[in-house]
Design a protein around this motif. Structure first.
Motif, mmCIF file in Angstrom:
data_model
loop_
_atom_site.group_PDB
_atom_site.id
_atom_site.type_symbol
_atom_site.label_atom_id
_atom_site.label_comp_id
_atom_site.label_asym_id
_atom_site.label_seq_id
_atom_site.Cartn_x
_atom_site.Cartn_y
_atom_site.Cartn_z
ATOM 1 N N SER A 33 0.843 -1.191 0.000
ATOM 2 C CA SER A 33 0.000 0.000 0.000
ATOM 3 C C SER A 33 0.878 1.241 0.000
ATOM 4 O O SER A 33 2.108 1.159 0.074
ATOM 5 C CB SER A 33 -0.894 0.018 1.256
ATOM 6 O OG SER A 33 -0.094 0.174 2.423
ATOM 7 N N PHE A 34 0.250 2.400 -0.040
ATOM 8 C CA PHE A 34 0.971 3.662 0.088
ATOM 9 C C PHE A 34 1.734 3.674 1.408
ATOM 10 O O PHE A 34 2.889 4.090 1.472
ATOM 11 C CB PHE A 34 -0.025 4.834 0.023
ATOM 12 C CG PHE A 34 0.635 6.177 0.075
ATOM 13 C CD1 PHE A 34 1.056 6.808 -1.085
ATOM 14 C CD2 PHE A 34 0.839 6.812 1.290
ATOM 15 C CE1 PHE A 34 1.671 8.052 -1.037
ATOM 16 C CE2 PHE A 34 1.445 8.061 1.349
ATOM 17 C CZ PHE A 34 1.866 8.682 0.177
ATOM 18 N N ARG A 35 1.089 3.188 2.460
ATOM 19 C CA ARG A 35 1.710 3.207 3.789
ATOM 20 C C ARG A 35 2.920 2.265 3.864
ATOM 21 O O ARG A 35 3.931 2.602 4.464
ATOM 22 C CB ARG A 35 0.692 2.865 4.860
ATOM 23 C CG ARG A 35 -0.441 3.905 4.928
ATOM 24 C CD ARG A 35 -1.302 3.757 6.149
ATOM 25 N NE ARG A 35 -0.659 4.256 7.358
ATOM 26 C CZ ARG A 35 -0.489 5.558 7.648
ATOM 27 N NH1 ARG A 35 -0.897 6.477 6.804
ATOM 28 N NH2 ARG A 35 0.079 5.913 8.775
ATOM 29 N N THR A 36 2.820 1.080 3.242
ATOM 30 C CA THR A 36 3.964 0.172 3.270
ATOM 31 C C THR A 36 5.084 0.683 2.377
ATOM 32 O O THR A 36 6.246 0.360 2.600
ATOM 33 C CB THR A 36 3.587 -1.262 2.840
ATOM 34 O OG1 THR A 36 3.173 -1.266 1.468
ATOM 35 C CG2 THR A 36 2.515 -1.855 3.727
ATOM 36 N N GLY A 40 5.868 3.271 6.081
ATOM 37 C CA GLY A 40 6.572 2.206 6.777
ATOM 38 C C GLY A 40 5.990 1.823 8.121
ATOM 39 O O GLY A 40 6.644 1.158 8.916
ATOM 40 N N ASP A 41 4.754 2.213 8.382
ATOM 41 C CA ASP A 41 4.146 1.903 9.679
ATOM 42 C C ASP A 41 3.119 0.776 9.596
ATOM 43 O O ASP A 41 2.370 0.552 10.523
ATOM 44 C CB ASP A 41 3.504 3.153 10.279
ATOM 45 C CG ASP A 41 2.311 3.656 9.470
ATOM 46 O OD1 ASP A 41 2.136 3.212 8.312
ATOM 47 O OD2 ASP A 41 1.569 4.502 9.991
ATOM 48 N N GLU A 42 3.094 0.088 8.489
ATOM 49 C CA GLU A 42 2.123 -0.977 8.270
ATOM 50 C C GLU A 42 2.873 -2.195 7.736
ATOM 51 O O GLU A 42 3.803 -2.055 6.946
ATOM 52 C CB GLU A 42 1.096 -0.486 7.237
ATOM 53 C CG GLU A 42 -0.096 -1.351 7.053
ATOM 54 C CD GLU A 42 -1.090 -0.702 6.088
ATOM 55 O OE1 GLU A 42 -1.203 -1.202 4.961
ATOM 56 O OE2 GLU A 42 -1.717 0.305 6.460
ATOM 57 N N LYS A 43 2.481 -3.387 8.158
ATOM 58 C CA LYS A 43 3.143 -4.613 7.694
ATOM 59 C C LYS A 43 2.776 -4.872 6.239
ATOM 60 O O LYS A 43 1.611 -4.851 5.869
ATOM 61 C CB LYS A 43 2.749 -5.797 8.566
ATOM 62 C CG LYS A 43 3.571 -7.030 8.260
ATOM 63 C CD LYS A 43 3.340 -8.112 9.283
ATOM 64 C CE LYS A 43 4.063 -9.358 8.859
ATOM 65 N NZ LYS A 43 5.167 -9.695 9.695
#
Length: 139
Positions: A33-36, A40-43
Motif C-alpha cells: 500500500s501507500f503506507r507500506t 513504513g508503519d504498516e506490515k
C-alpha cells in the motif's frame, strides 16, 4: 523462460491497498500500500523492497557463478541491497556482499563482485547507478 507476478489494487493511491502474488506463490496476496511504500508503519512490502530482494539474489548468484567457473565453491555469501530514492524516483542501488570463500584473496573477491555488479541480470536492466562492496571473511 518467463516469470510472472500479479498485482491487485482497490481504492485510491493513498487510502487504497493492494496484494501481490508471485508465480511460485511464495508471495501470495502479500499486502502492499501507500503506507507500506512511503510511511513504513504498516506490515507489508513495496516495489522498492522487492527490487532490492531481486537484486540481492541475482547479484549473489552471479558472484557464486563466477567463483564456480574458477573451480571455487563459496562456504557462504551474504548480500544486502540498498535501494536509494529521492522525490523523483529510484536513484541507485548499493550491494554489500560478505563472503566466506576458501582459496580466494580479498582482491580477487572484490574483482569478482565488481564483475557481478555490472553483469547480473537485474543490474543490466536498471538505468541507475549500481555500486557494490565486497568483504572476504578469512576463517
Amino acid at each position: 523462460m518467463q516469470r510472472k507476478a500479479k498485482a491487485h489494487w482497490t481504492g485510491s493511491v493513498k487510502e487504497g491497498k493492494g496484494e501481490l502474488t508471485t508465480q511460485s506463490e511464495i508471495l501470495n496476496k502479500t499486502n502492499y500500500s501507500f503506507r507500506t511504500r512511503f510511511v513504513g508503519d504498516e506490515k507489508g512490502t513495496n516495489p522498492e523492497e522487492l527490487l532490492a530482494a531481486a537484486h540481492a539474489g541475482c547479484f549473489t548468484m552471479a558472484v557464486s557463478y563466477a567463483l564456480t567457473e574458477k573451480g571455487i565453491t563459496p562456504t557462504s555469501l551474504d548480500t544486502e541491497a540498498i535501494v536509494s530514492m529521492d522525490g523523483t524516483g529510484i536513484t541507485g542501488v548499493h550491494l554489500a556482499i560478505t563472503g566466506v570463500v576458501p582459496g580466494v584473496s580479498s582482491e580477487e573477491f572484490g574483482s569478482i563482485a565488481k564483475g557481478a555488479e555490472q553483469n547480473c541480470l537485474i543490474s543490466k536492466v536498471l538505468k541507475i547507478p549500481v555500486t557494490s562492496e565486497a568483504v572476504l571473511v578469512v576463517e
